[in-house]
Design an enzyme around this catalytic site. Structure first.
Site, PDB file in Angstrom:
ATOM      1  N   HIS A 278       0.861  -1.182   0.000  1.00 57.04           N
ATOM      2  CA  HIS A 278       0.000   0.000   0.000  1.00 57.04           C
ATOM      3  C   HIS A 278       0.899   1.235   0.000  1.00 57.04           C
ATOM      4  O   HIS A 278       1.453   1.586   1.033  1.00 57.04           O
ATOM      5  CB  HIS A 278      -0.889  -0.052   1.246  1.00 57.04           C
ATOM      6  CG  HIS A 278      -1.749   1.149   1.406  1.00 57.04           C
ATOM      7  ND1 HIS A 278      -2.888   1.323   0.670  1.00 57.04           N
ATOM      8  CD2 HIS A 278      -1.632   2.236   2.188  1.00 57.04           C
ATOM      9  CE1 HIS A 278      -3.447   2.465   1.011  1.00 57.04           C
ATOM     10  NE2 HIS A 278      -2.708   3.040   1.925  1.00 57.04           N
ATOM     11  N   ASP A 390      -7.434   1.432   2.736  1.00 54.72           N
ATOM     12  CA  ASP A 390      -7.213   2.521   3.678  1.00 54.72           C
ATOM     13  C   ASP A 390      -8.024   3.721   3.228  1.00 54.72           C
ATOM     14  O   ASP A 390      -7.752   4.309   2.190  1.00 54.72           O
ATOM     15  CB  ASP A 390      -5.713   2.866   3.649  1.00 54.72           C
ATOM     16  CG  ASP A 390      -5.329   3.862   4.721  1.00 54.72           C
ATOM     17  OD1 ASP A 390      -6.127   4.075   5.635  1.00 54.72           O
ATOM     18  OD2 ASP A 390      -4.222   4.424   4.626  1.00 54.72           O
TER      19      ASP A 390
END
Ligand SMILES: [Zn+2]
Length: 1143
Positions: A278, A390
């Site tokens: 990420h 996220d």
């Protein structure tokens, strides 16, 4: 082969023995005893058996843009001499600087057939590049310090010299934090030490033993009371005995292999392990650094794929792929190769992993649209799932938008951060506000950064709320946030755990395999309906107000640009006259503006949780888009013979003025046109009123461009006039002589109170002392009135007052406003000292009435900070909207939160908030822990609280944070967090909002239309008849699109993307939450054929049916005949529909 149990039945000492044996850096401490001690000859120190030195030189402080050019120039005579020899322990800085190293290696001849590694640790991120300038791999201190030069070294000749380059970036994975992790602003003065560089012989068997022992230790610790835990403990103990007594490494390895070969039962829970990295597209570092993070991280993943044939790597955020294509074409080709192999898997399909609350509905659609188009073009594939691990909240409209974009699967993780309520599912069906359902999964390990640890895989089973309903979960492994991704040790550990008795099974595979398995269990899954509210980070609806202002404006403007571009296309079809063809049909720049807007919607940028440098970069992107749009609109209007309005044209007998209305409905409204001077003799003309907002600030610091000038957004002088305006397009501006309901002002005999009234609203204000507002809405022809403001629940709230709160969140400064801030509320008057300010009536009608309230702090707070607020209250003729313009000097605040509050005379258990292409209801009470946790919530252009017969809406320009509890509406205006940007919002702000009391529902009171109007802008032009040839009506088209039902809003009119040249795409949505049938969609352009499509502009699967079209010719007052085309269709609540119109 069995292992032997330790002689002494002392589990503690056996565990400590294993830990000591595995100690890294020759240091060791047990968890029970924190004393550090040196342990000589640890196994870890034997992973490398021989080392050799390298020749290292450096070119200090080279710009990162020069790196490729310098390497390309390596054969020039000056190349080598520009590099200065350097050794370990030298330091490099400052923060964010780049240094290029050249490393020359001669590998000793006796290393033949050995695995040879280059080792590097510069205490910073770094990237290894070969002599051709191709990226080989990234380096990260502690996590990735070695590069495999050769698995089996075969020297060509004894003096063969290898040359590599290392681009050292003076920042760490998390920017420039120094030691440890914090979210403080970056330290600009850091230095990074070159700690280590050499070549070494790697011992695969020792590394295997080390990993075996690590995993066995994990099982022994995490399954301490399980038989398998004991077996792992004794296996590790026996391995150490064998290695210690006679260095029987092979025997030790065999014992471990035997343990790991004891397989699981058929029903074991299965984790699908996907490599993931990420990379926050910007956060504690800039967009530019992210480009390098991608190159470092992804090149490293390709090296791992070469080594481990089973693994796959999932990669989201298509913007990052686009950056690689442009900046690292060699690497991009390698990525392409592995994408085709199905191992480097682009996921998500969105341009970036955007914030899940603030972007509007069309932005969400374009996130998918431009992302998926890139994937189709470059890789011939599309993502099948929405991948948003996220984000800071999840709009209830996401399921429908996903489905409209052809996606039915959703993966996220952040909701595990909920502070109050544990979300009850990990695998479930998510139903959006319109009833669309998608399958959703939250990896039950509650992280997208797993490390291949036993405790993580066990948590991924034990924590799963849906085990038994489904036997499968996702396991995302690899370093994240700052980049990095999987490392060899993580993969090695997971390999050990693939099928081991007592532990879940692990399968290396991608999201398609995972979701296929999950979908086969979908009939057993529970359903969650509506939004997924994240009980954290709710300060991000307010932090970095300027970014949010630009975001809202650009979202509105890009739709205007697309409408105008479509009108130009229609012109070229309808008119074959020379001089009317658009100067250019190039629309690439519009796509680029969209992509800039979408980039800034990344989940640490638009929420305001990024560092100051990122804010500057984001503003630059907005400014560029604004100036391109300004230029386009200027040229577009010039082409039509229009010129910038000259205020004198209003007063010429044959004045020709036109107004461009981007909204698809007609309006009768008071327009306030910014002027630079007071027009001559204005008082004599009853059609106009000159309005001067005294002391209105110059907003040069707020808006870098003069365009667009939103009404009451920039200059302080306006010419007001009342006019009727046609929908979507141009219409003549004919100021109406008198308003039916003019604004009047009157004072009480004692001068203590004054009253502004327009026949619809009546605002009574005290004119001295603490300002009190009383608002009345006329409810009948008999002059009955409803008193709108009332503190009938004893909340101690004065309508229209500003309240300041202490806003010191427990951990995430720019992100969170914690519930306890609500306990620190102070009226601005008491906060500012005893001075309640001055009240002044600055316009008394007939078109506009303005009251100004200034509160100037006469004392400062403990830090010496003052707070001044100037509030203009604006009432316009014929309007039920009371507008507020609030100017706040916010330069010196620290951990304060400013809100404006209105106690309203409405009793309701729910309030309504606009979201993407719809609205949601949330409770106004705190009955349950779920209600209580929603003390600060997000909304878009409007919110409303209504009882069945009446209510109050608040509309706003570019605000997103609200609280409506009891009967008090609180609009969050400004925060002042200090990390990660210590200057967040530290400037003057101009904030616009309006209050719309209504009889009946907000739908019948046109709250939604009012909110659009408040957020959109007219363009007003003059034209000369001589400059406009032919049919003026067609040159200035209006009524381009309209619908027969107010609930159905045509949001987008644009040229279709990959369709034939003369195809228009329109997108409409149902905004009331109702089911209007036979809605007529009326078009003022030739429609040969209409078909419904999805958001990707592909015909709807299984529905290629042509929609019947009606045609009608109408002759207007100028005698000009116009053909209208229309079609009819039904809408369900909040339904979003797209159509292709072939002209
Ligand atoms: Zn993130």
């Amino acid at each position: 082969m069995a292992s032997t149990a330790s002689i002494h039945k002392n589990k503690k000492s056996t565990l400590a023995r294993i830990k000591r044996f595995l100690a890294k850096d020759d240091h060791f401490s047990t968890s029970s005893n924190q004393i550090l001690m040196k342990c000589h000859n640890s196994l870890h120190s034997k992973i490398y058996s021989a080392t050799g030195s390298v020749h290292c030189s450096v070119l200090r402080n080279c710009s990162k843009d020069q790196v490729q050019a310098i390497i390309a120039n390596r054969k020039s005579s000056s190349h080598a001499s520009s590099f200065i020899p350097v050794g370990v322990n030298e330091e490099f800085g400052p923060t964010w600087s780049t240094h290029l190293f050249m490393i020359k290696i001669v590998i000793p001849s006796d290393w033949k057939e050995k695995e040879v590694h280059l080792r590097w640790n510069s205490s910073s991120e770094a990237m290894l590049i070969n002599q051709d300038g191709n990226v080989l791999q990234g380096f990260i201190p502690k996590h990735r310090e070695n590069f495999v030069i050769s698995k089996c070294w075969e020297p060509q000749n004894n003096s063969e010299e290898l040359v590599y380059y290392v681009e050292m970036a003076c920042n760490g994975l998390f920017g420039a934090l120094g030691e440890g992790f914090s979210i403080d602003p970056p330290n600009p003065h850091l230095n990074y030490k070159l700690k280590h560089v050499d070549v070494a012989v790697f011992e695969p068997l020792i590394f295997k033993l080390y990993t075996d022992l690590e995993v066995l230790l994990g099982i022994a610790e995490e399954m301490a009371d399980d038989i398998r835990g004991y077996q792992a403990l004794y296996t590790a103990n026996e391995m150490i005995n064998r290695i210690t007594i006679n260095n029987d490494t092979t025997g030790a390895s065999d014992i471990a292999s035997f343990f790991f070969s004891e397989k699981n039962g058929a029903k074991a829970h299965t984790l699908i392990a996907m490599g993931h990295c990420h990379i926050d597209t910007a956060w504690l570092w800039t967009y530019n650094e992210t480009k390098r993070k991608c190159a470092r991280s992804w090149s490293s993943q390709i090296r791992l794929m070469e080594k481990y044939p089973d693994i796959v790597f999932t990669c989201s955020q298509i913007q990052q792929f686009a950056w690689m294509k442009k900046d690292y074409p060699g690497l991009f080709q390698q990525i392409k190769y592995y994408v085709q192999k199905g191992r480097f898997i682009p996921v998500g399909g969105t341009w970036v992993e955007m914030d899940g609350l603030i972007p509007d509905g069309e932005s969400f659609i374009r996130q998918f649209f431009y992302g998926q188009k890139f994937l189709e073009k470059e890789f011939g594939m599309k993502a099948k799932e929405f991948w948003l691990p996220d984000t800071f909240g999840y709009s209830g409209q996401i399921p429908q938008i996903m489905k409209h974009m052809g996606i039915q699967r959703f993966l996220t993780q952040k909701i595990s951060w909920n502070r109050v309520n544990k979300f009850p599912h990990h695998s479930f069906l998510w139903e959006g506000i319109d009833g669309s359902t998608v399958i959703a999964h939250f990896p039950p390990g509650d992280s997208y950064e797993m490390n291949g640890l036993v405790k993580e895989v066990l948590k991924s089973v034990n924590n799963s709320e849906d085990k038994g309903r489904t036997n499968v979960g996702a396991y995302l492994y690899g370093l994240g946030d700052g980049g990095g991704g999987p490392t060899a040790p993580i993969i090695e550990r997971l390999q050990r755990l693939q099928d081991v008795d007592g532990l879940p099974k692990i399968i290396f595979n991608g999201p398609d395999y995972f979701f296929n398995r999950l979908e086969s269990d979908s009939h057993k899954l529970c359903k969650w309906v509506g939004e997924l509210y994240l009980e954290m980070h709710n300060g991000t609806y307010t932090s970095q107000a300027r970014l949010k202002w630009y975001n809202r404006k650009l979202e509105m403007l890009l739709k205007v640009v697309e409408l105008r571009t479509t009108l130009d296309k229609i012109d070229t079809l309808l008119l074959n006259e020379s001089g009317t063809t658009p100067e250019s049909t190039d629309t690439q720049w519009i796509e680029d503006c969209w992509k800039g807007l979408l980039l800034n919607q990344f989940h640490d940028v638009i929420p305001g949780s990024c560092i100051e440098q990122v804010v500057h970069d984001a503003l630059e992107i907005y400014h560029k888009a604004f100036s391109q749009i300004e230029e386009f609109i200027f040229k577009d209007s010039r082409r039509r013979g229009l010129r910038k309005i000259d205020i004198r044209d209003f007063f010429k007998p044959d004045s020709n003025l036109v107004v461009f209305n981007p909204l698809p409905w007609s309006r009768k409204a008071v327009l306030c046109i910014p002027v630079t001077e007071k027009p001559f003799n204005i008082e004599a003309d009853s059609r106009f009123q000159f309005v001067q907002l005294n002391d209105f600030p110059s907003l040069s610091s707020h808006v870098s461009t003069n365009f667009p000038m939103w009404e009451f957004g920039n200059p302080s002088q306006y010419l007001a006039c009342l006019s009727e305006i046609q929908p979507s397009g141009y219409s003549r501006l004919n100021p109406i002589a008198t308003a039916n309901n003019p604004v009047t002002f009157s004072k009480s005999n004692d001068d203590l109170t004054g009253s502004l009234s327009n026949g619809i609203l009546r605002l009574e204000m005290t004119l001295k002392g603490s300002p009190q507002q009383k608002l009345f809405l006329k409810t009948s022809q008999q002059d009955e009135e409803w008193e709108v403001f009332k503190d009938f629940k004893g909340t101690n709230t004065e309508a229209g007052h500003f309240y300041i709160y202490d806003d010191s969140p427990a951990c995430w400064d720019a992100w969170d406003c914690d519930d306890y801030h609500l306990e620190t509320r102070q009226d601005i008057i008491s906060y500012n000292g005893s001075n309640s300010g001055s009240i002044e009536v600055i316009a008394e009608g007939p078109l506009v009435g303005v009251v100004k309230w200034t509160t100037v702090s006469n004392t400062s707070d403990n830090s010496g900070n003052r707070l001044n607020i100037t509030n203009y209250i604006v009432m316009k003729a014929e309007s039920a909207l009371l507008e507020y313009i609030t100017v706040v000097d916010w330069e010196h605040q620290c951990h304060k939160f400013l809100k404006v509050e209105f106690p309203v005379n409405v009793h309701a258990r729910e309030a309504t908030y606009e979201v993407q292409y719809g609205h949601v209801k949330r409770s106004t009470h705190s009955n349950t822990s779920w209600d209580m946790a929603q003390f600060e919530v997000s909304g878009h252009k409007w919110v409303d609280i209504s009882q069945p017969d009446r209510g109050v809406s608040i509309i706003n320009d570019s605000k997103y944070g609200f609280q409506i509890k009891e009967n008090v509406i609180k609009l969050s205006l400004l925060r002042s967090p200090k990390a990660p940007d210590e200057n967040c919002d530290m400037h003057q702000h101009v904030i616009r909002y309006g209050l719309l009391p209504h009889i009946g529902s907000f739908q019948s009171a046109s709250t939604i239309r009012n909110a659009y109007e408040f957020n959109s802008n007219f363009d007003i032009y003059s034209y000369e008849m001589a400059n406009v040839s032919g049919d003026i009506k067609r040159h200035l088209p209006c009524n381009v699109i309209a619908t027969s039902h107010e609930a159905v809003i045509p949001e987008v009119v644009k040229l279709a993307n990959d369709a034939p040249d003369n195809t228009v795409c329109i997108r409409l949505y149902e905004s009331f939450g109702s089911s209007p049938s036979n809605v007529v969609i009326k078009l003022r352009f030739p429609a040969r054929k209409v078909v419904e499509c999805d958001g990707m502009e592909n015909l709807l699967a299984g529905n290629s049916a042509l929609i019947p079209i009606s045609e009608q010719e109408l002759i207007d007052e100028h005698g000009v005949a116009t053909r209208y085309f229309s079609f009819q269709t039904d809408f369900s609540p909040f339904q979003i529909r797209s159509f292709l119109i072939f002209m």
